[in-house]
Design an enzyme around this catalytic site. Structure first.
Site, short mmCIF file in Angstrom:
data_model
loop_
_atom_site.label_atom_id
_atom_site.label_comp_id
_atom_site.label_asym_id
_atom_site.label_seq_id
_atom_site.Cartn_x
_atom_site.Cartn_y
_atom_site.Cartn_z
N GLY A 25 -77.06 -22.35 17.11
CA GLY A 25 -75.96 -22.63 16.30
C GLY A 25 -74.72 -21.18 15.59
CD GLN A 81 -73.67 -17.80 11.83
OE1 GLN A 81 -73.12 -18.51 12.21
NE2 GLN A 81 -74.73 -17.27 11.68
CB CYS A 107 -79.51 -17.62 9.73
SG CYS A 107 -77.87 -17.30 9.89
CG LEU A 108 -78.37 -16.03 15.48
CD1 LEU A 108 -77.16 -16.61 16.63
CD2 LEU A 108 -79.29 -15.80 16.76
CG HIS A 131 -77.78 -23.68 9.15
ND1 HIS A 131 -79.34 -23.03 9.01
CD2 HIS A 131 -77.28 -22.50 9.45
CE1 HIS A 131 -79.28 -21.57 8.96
NE2 HIS A 131 -78.14 -21.47 9.56
CD GLU A 132 -74.84 -22.75 12.04
OE1 GLU A 132 -73.80 -22.17 12.03
OE2 GLU A 132 -75.62 -22.93 12.51
CG HIS A 135 -73.32 -20.63 8.54
ND1 HIS A 135 -73.46 -18.84 7.87
CD2 HIS A 135 -74.13 -20.45 9.13
CE1 HIS A 135 -74.72 -18.65 8.10
NE2 HIS A 135 -75.22 -19.65 9.27
NI NI Z 1 -77.33 -19.65 10.02
#
Ligand code: NI
Length: 171
Positions: free
Chosen positions: A46, A51, A94-95, A136-137, A140
């Protein structure tokens, strides 16, 4: 398609709420495609636009585990309509918080509404990994990271480990 550069915590973009998209046009479709490519390249499941430094309510998700048959989902202005009372705990990463994982407890099921890449209103109901990933997204987009769901102690341990890694990478 160009790869976009990932923002890593504590980048301020990651803690800033994103603005809704007014119109799903060609630029938005291009950005969603670039976000997907960036997500696949970094082995994520995701990615939210903040991000990659863009404060718009855009998310891409693909939880399929077979790279040969991708199942991308592109979400514009996703909103949570309903979540279950029952919670479940999944190990999340998470990236933007590289190489760090922690169990996060969230509602087990989520029902969301969003615009697709053609600007049409759609709904998804998900459970398991999909429900966790969607929540989660959307977090963000509201300026929240998964580590913000942890205790202050666990969160500071992860941030400290990350600072060490950043120093190591800079050498
Ligand atoms: Ni993330």
């Amino acid at each position: 398609m160009p790869l976009l550069s990932l923002r890593i915590a504590p980048d301020p973009c990651l803690s800033t709420p994103s603005r809704p998209v007014d119109e799903v046009d060609q630029d938005i479709r291009k950005l969603l495609d670039d976000m997907l490519e960036t997500m696949y390249e970094n082995n994520g499941c995701g990615l939210a636009a903040n991000q990659v430094g863009i404060l718009k309510r855009l998310v891409v998700i693909d939880i399929s585990d077979n790279p040969a048959s991708p199942k991308p989902i592109k979400l514009v202005n996703p909103e949570i309509l309903w979540v279950s009372e029952e919670e479940t705990s999944i190990s999340e990463g998470c990236l933007s918080v590289p190489d760090q994982y922690a169990e996060v407890s969230r509602p087990a099921e989520a029902h969301i509404r969003y615009l697709d890449e053609n600007g049409c209103s759609q709904e998804i109901k998900g459970d398991g990994l999909l429900a966790a990933c969607i929540q989660h997204e959307i977090d963000h987009l509201n300026g929240t990271l998964f580590i913000d769901h942890l205790s202050a102690l666990k969160r500071s341990l992860i941030l400290r480990k990350m600072q060490k890694q950043l120093k190591y990478r800079a050498l």
